[in-house]
Design an enzyme around this catalytic site. Structure first.
Site, PDB file in Angstrom:
ATOM      1  N   ASP A  91       0.807  -1.228   0.000  1.00 26.85           N
ATOM      2  CA  ASP A  91       0.000   0.000   0.000  1.00 26.85           C
ATOM      3  C   ASP A  91       0.833   1.269   0.000  1.00 26.85           C
ATOM      4  OD1 ASP A  91       0.655  -0.663   2.834  1.00 26.85           O
ATOM      5  OD2 ASP A  91      -0.456   1.172   3.239  1.00 26.85           O
ATOM      6  N   ASP A  94       5.617   0.270   3.388  1.00 27.56           N
ATOM      7  CA  ASP A  94       5.871  -0.967   4.132  1.00 27.56           C
ATOM      8  C   ASP A  94       5.720  -2.171   3.209  1.00 27.56           C
ATOM      9  OD1 ASP A  94       3.105  -1.218   3.807  1.00 27.56           O
ATOM     10  OD2 ASP A  94       2.698  -0.307   5.751  1.00 27.56           O
ATOM     11  N   TYR A 242      -5.663   0.555   8.892  1.00 27.19           N
ATOM     12  CA  TYR A 242      -6.799   0.807   7.995  1.00 27.19           C
ATOM     13  C   TYR A 242      -8.102   0.366   8.647  1.00 27.19           C
ATOM     14  CZ  TYR A 242      -3.326   1.907   4.490  1.00 27.19           C
ATOM     15  OH  TYR A 242      -2.285   2.496   3.815  1.00 27.19           O
TER      16      TYR A 242
END
Length: 505
Positions: A91, A94, A242
């Site tokens: 994303d 990371d 998230y």
């Protein structure tokens, strides 16, 4: 030569006399020439904004991989669960694959192509390849009925290391939702992504498009039947990274809107009419991003009214107008903060995602309004499509360098851009430069180093400056210096529009 120069004024006069629209033609030609002098090379920025996605790839990289400093990674993802979850995107900076933002990224990349792909010329195949890299993975994640694999990687353990994706040795834990642990938000967003992508591939790959749409239909049924927020059952996996802060109602409306657009099946229109209010169609929220899709759904459904003349969706024009009015500085409805330098500012953490998503919605809504010869009324103030485009252009221009720091916030674009982005693979030496494995904790010396990143993640747009236009360019400052796929995805469409409108495509 002399004869032709004498004849030219005569020929032009004849043309003006013979063609009633000739004067308009010359005016438009002058208009185009005058406006071709753009402040930025939007075509170059478009190319780079798409190239960025190749740097975020997980899995076995294809022969055509253009960012050569990246290598294969995550090749056994899902194997511990007996499923193939190789592929997809990391994303941000990371090495975790989060399904929720990945699906939203896919939806927005697809929407960019649906609205502006016809303008992209040579970049269209690259944009479609970026979408397919995601949808191939989402098809794997949704292969089993009433089950969606929504994350690969233990985010807490991943964040305790600073290592290249090619060296990953943190647990590749798999998280899933199913009928007993539902996740209507991530499921409906996944359905939206697959439905939107099915439109992208409808002509170029009909069989793939059909597979995407069939899966989207099944996944949406699952999302609607088993209702709940995915972060309730998976809190330790997905929070605080998230979490579904806005609930799942916005995704159900968004998913239904995309399925209505992709299928033309009246059952989705019925669903929207029956459930729109309870799913928050007219809420006053005005933030559009990976968590809250209400505004995007309003704009998308307004198209059905403005362009396709679906009368029953008339209210969505008003709902969309309310969002637009909230962005317009100086009106009584304005609810948006801007920095002293003119950047839309929503929050300190990854603010640029709201800049790119709002700019895309402004340009897209301007397109719908122009088609239907309509405008926005903000408390008696008439806002034209041209005004919406100018606001969006101002935001994109700020991002590309028209700001107090005189720097671009896109890596590799312009003379000055962020050098120390919060991104593991970019900040550590590549495998070709340093073949030996770099263990988990050894990489932190690179995180804390003041040296520029050795690998250029071309096209990456970082979180951006703070509310006072300040940007320290520090690798440890993830709020301002970390790129993310969902920052870039809507920007692709805006850059395609701007490159075309300034004659660069």
């Amino acid at each position: 030569m002399a004869l032709s120069s004498l004849l030219l004024p005569t020929l032009l006069l004849l043309l003006l006399l013979l063609l009633p629209n000739a004067s308009a033609f010359f005016h438009n030609a002058h208009h185009r020439a005058h406006h071709s002098d753009a402040a930025h090379n939007y075509r170059d920025a478009l190319s780079k904004s798409i190239l960025f996605f190749e740097g975020q790839r997980s899995g076995r990289l294809p022969p055509g991989q253009r960012l050569r400093w990246r290598g294969d990674s995550g090749l056994s993802d899902g194997s511990a669960m007996g499923v193939d979850l190789v592929g997809g995107y990391y994303d941000a900076g990371d090495n975790v694959k989060f399904g929720f933002p990945m699906a939203f990224t896919t939806t927005m990349l697809s929407w960019s192509v649906i609205e502006f792909g016809g303008l992209m010329k040579a970049e269209l195949p690259n944009a479609k390849e970026a979408i397919r890299w995601a949808t191939d993975y989402l098809l794997k994640a949704t292969a089993h009925p009433d089950t969606i694999y929504v994350q690969v990687g233990d985010a807490n353990k991943d964040h305790s290391c600073w290592e290249r994706p090619e060296d990953m040795d943190t647990p590749r834990t798999v998280a899933k939702i199913d009928s007993s642990s539902p996740g209507s938000d991530v499921a409906a967003e996944t359905a939206a992504a697959l439905a939107a992508a099915s439109i992208v591939f409808r002509r170029s790959d009909p069989s793939y498009s059909k597979l995407l749409l069939g899966t989207a239909t099944r996944v949406f049924e699952f999302a609607d039947k088993y209702r709940g927020a995915y972060s309730n059952g998976l809190k330790s996996f997905v929070c605080p990274f998230y979490c579904s802060y806005s609930g799942y109602q916005d995704e159900l409306l968004w998913g239904a809107a995309w399925l209505h657009k992709a299928t033309k099946n009246p059952t989705y229109l019925d669903y929207i009419q029956a459930n729109g209010q309870t799913l928050g169609a007219d809420e006053s929220d005005n933030t559009f991003g990976w968590d809250n899709k209400h505004v995007g759904a309003r704009i998308l459904l307004s198209k059905a009214f403005l362009v396709q003349n679906v009368k029953s969706l008339h209210d969505y024009k008003g709902h969309a107008d309310n969002f637009i009015c909230s962005l317009i500085p100086g009106t009584s409805f304005s609810a948006t903060q801007y920095t002293p330098g003119g950047l839309l500012f929503k929050m300190g953490d990854s603010n640029m995602q709201y800049v790119t998503s709002s700019s895309f919605l402004l340009l897209t809504y301007a397109k719908y309004l122009t088609y239907s010869n309509q405008f926005v009324s903000c408390g008696g103030v008439t806002i034209t499509p041209r005004k919406l485009r100018s606001i969006a252009k101002r935001q994109v221009d700020y991002l590309l360098g028209d700001n107090p720091n005189r720097m671009s916030y896109m890596v590799g674009y312009g003379a000055s851009f962020p050098q120390r982005i919060h991104h593991r693979g970019s900040s550590l030496p590549s495998v070709s430069a340093h073949p030996a494995r770099i263990p988990c904790s050894s990489g932190f010396s690179a995180l804390n180093s003041p040296a520029p990143n050795p690998n250029l993640l071309v096209g990456a747009v970082v979180g951006g400056p703070d509310a006072q236009d300040r940007f320290p360019d520090q690798r440890t400052d993830y709020e301002q210096s970390e790129p993310a796929t969902y920052i870039n995805a809507p920007l692709v469409g805006s850059l395609a529009y701007l490159a075309h409108s300034f004659g660069q495509l």
